[in-house]
Design a protein around this motif. Structure first.
Motif, PDB file in Angstrom:
ATOM      1  N   GLY A  97     -30.378 -54.291  82.144  1.00 55.89           N
ATOM      2  CA  GLY A  97     -29.088 -54.220  81.476  1.00 55.89           C
ATOM      3  C   GLY A  97     -28.886 -55.328  80.469  1.00 55.89           C
ATOM      4  O   GLY A  97     -28.232 -55.124  79.437  1.00 55.89           O
ATOM      5  N   ALA A  98     -29.416 -56.520  80.782  1.00 56.89           N
ATOM      6  CA  ALA A  98     -29.252 -57.633  79.861  1.00 56.89           C
ATOM      7  C   ALA A  98     -29.938 -57.353  78.529  1.00 56.89           C
ATOM      8  O   ALA A  98     -29.418 -57.675  77.455  1.00 56.89           O
ATOM      9  N   GLY A  99     -31.122 -56.716  78.578  1.00 56.36           N
ATOM     10  CA  GLY A  99     -31.816 -56.411  77.335  1.00 56.36           C
ATOM     11  C   GLY A  99     -31.053 -55.430  76.465  1.00 56.36           C
ATOM     12  O   GLY A  99     -30.886 -55.636  75.254  1.00 56.36           O
ATOM     13  N   VAL A 100     -30.526 -54.368  77.077  1.00 56.22           N
ATOM     14  CA  VAL A 100     -29.760 -53.361  76.319  1.00 56.22           C
ATOM     15  C   VAL A 100     -28.479 -53.967  75.774  1.00 56.22           C
ATOM     16  O   VAL A 100     -28.090 -53.743  74.611  1.00 56.22           O
ATOM     17  N   ALA A 101     -27.767 -54.744  76.609  1.00 60.13           N
ATOM     18  CA  ALA A 101     -26.512 -55.345  76.167  1.00 60.13           C
ATOM     19  C   ALA A 101     -26.737 -56.305  75.011  1.00 60.13           C
ATOM     20  O   ALA A 101     -25.933 -56.358  74.064  1.00 60.13           O
ATOM     21  N   ALA A 102     -27.832 -57.073  75.079  1.00 61.95           N
ATOM     22  CA  ALA A 102     -28.104 -58.007  73.993  1.00 61.95           C
ATOM     23  C   ALA A 102     -28.365 -57.263  72.684  1.00 61.95           C
ATOM     24  O   ALA A 102     -27.887 -57.658  71.610  1.00 61.95           O
ATOM     25  N   VAL A 103     -29.110 -56.165  72.755  1.00 62.80           N
ATOM     26  CA  VAL A 103     -29.403 -55.394  71.546  1.00 62.80           C
ATOM     27  C   VAL A 103     -28.132 -54.796  70.954  1.00 62.80           C
ATOM     28  O   VAL A 103     -27.877 -54.854  69.738  1.00 62.80           O
ATOM     29  N   VAL A 104     -27.293 -54.231  71.838  1.00 61.06           N
ATOM     30  CA  VAL A 104     -26.039 -53.617  71.350  1.00 61.06           C
ATOM     31  C   VAL A 104     -25.115 -54.668  70.761  1.00 61.06           C
ATOM     32  O   VAL A 104     -24.489 -54.457  69.703  1.00 61.06           O
TER      33      VAL A 104
END
Length: 273
Positions: A97-104
């Motif tokens: 989730g951290a990876g997706v949230a950072a990208v968004v």
């Protein structure tokens, strides 16, 4: 030894510390008046062996300090292990989730801002034409919508930075608390070692040196070269008779040799007896 024999057995991790305290006491024995006899009847190696054989007896003198030391140490280790396991589970669940949230969080303001700029520029250019195209107002509306998304993305990113700062602050507070607990463990360990030295090791060595009949297990005394070992009986006396007036010879054996003298043949008229 006048010590309480109901001492707890030292944990395996604390036995090296016990030996260091013992070695330090033997090394500095000359600085203590009660241990000045070290090396006279018992040397340091013999005393060390005796003390290691009586580890439980010596540790009894500092049983209270050792119990406190072990308790404090376990209290520090248990929450740390529990926190580490929880953090590991949290990290494993939050990694994706951290990876997706950072990208968004990074791409949303950029893309929305770019789209807003394009739609607004094109929309205002079209409004300058005569007659004004019908979709010019639609482009302006889309541009303002993307501008609002850009502002919202910036606010979300700022909120994420604030949460990260707060979390790092709480971690720093926890680390500070852990440092205080570590100092408490060090103080408890120092108190145990001091009690072990003054109430356990030194009294044991003093009584071992003062106990009568405690002799070192050294090698047997060597005999002079050429001497016959004493086996519990004396050698027979083989000395020859001395001259007249000298030392009287030893007693003869209690039996005599048979008489093998030849017969007397003195003459025909003489008959043998």
């Amino acid at each position: 030894m006048h010590m309480n024999s109901s001492a707890p057995h030292l944990l395996a991790e604390d036995r090296p510390e016990f030996e260091r305290v013992l070695d330090e006491a033997l090394r500095t024995a000359h600085e203590r008046p009660e241990l000045t006899a070290v090396g006279q009847r018992l040397n340091t190696t013999q005393l060390r062996t005796m003390a290691l054989n009586a580890t439980a007896l010596i540790a009894a003198a500092a049983a209270a300090e050792y119990d406190h030391y072990v308790k404090v140490r376990e209290d520090v280790r248990t929450p740390a292990a529990r926190t580490g396991s929880v953090l590991a589970m949290g990290d494993a669940s939050e990694t994706a989730g951290a990876g997706v949230a950072a990208v968004v969080a990074v791409l949303t303001p950029i893309l929305a801002g770019t789209a807003a700029a394009i739609f607004l520029i094109v929309g205002y250019l079209l409004t300058m034409l005569t007659p004004e195209p019908e979709f010019a107002r639609a482009l302006l509306t889309a541009g303002w919508i993307f501008a609002a998304l850009t502002a919202a993305g910036i606010l979300v990113a700022a909120g994420g930075l604030l949460l990260t700062a707060l979390r790092n602050g709480s971690t720093a507070f926890s680390d500070g608390r852990g440092g205080e607990r570590s100092r408490e463990v060090e103080q408890a360990g120092a108190a145990w070692r001091h009690a072990l030295l003054e109430r356990g090791v030194v009294p044991f060595l003093r009584e071992a040196l003062a106990t009568p009949g405690t002799e070192p297990a050294g090698p047997a005394p060597r005999r002079p070269a050429g001497r016959i070992p004493d086996l519990g009986y004396s050698r027979p006396d083989y000395s020859s008779p001395g001259p007249e007036g000298g030392t009287a010879p030893g007693p003869r054996p209690s039996y005599s040799s048979p008489d093998f003298s030849s017969p007397d043949f003195g003459g025909p008229d003489h008959k043998p007896e």
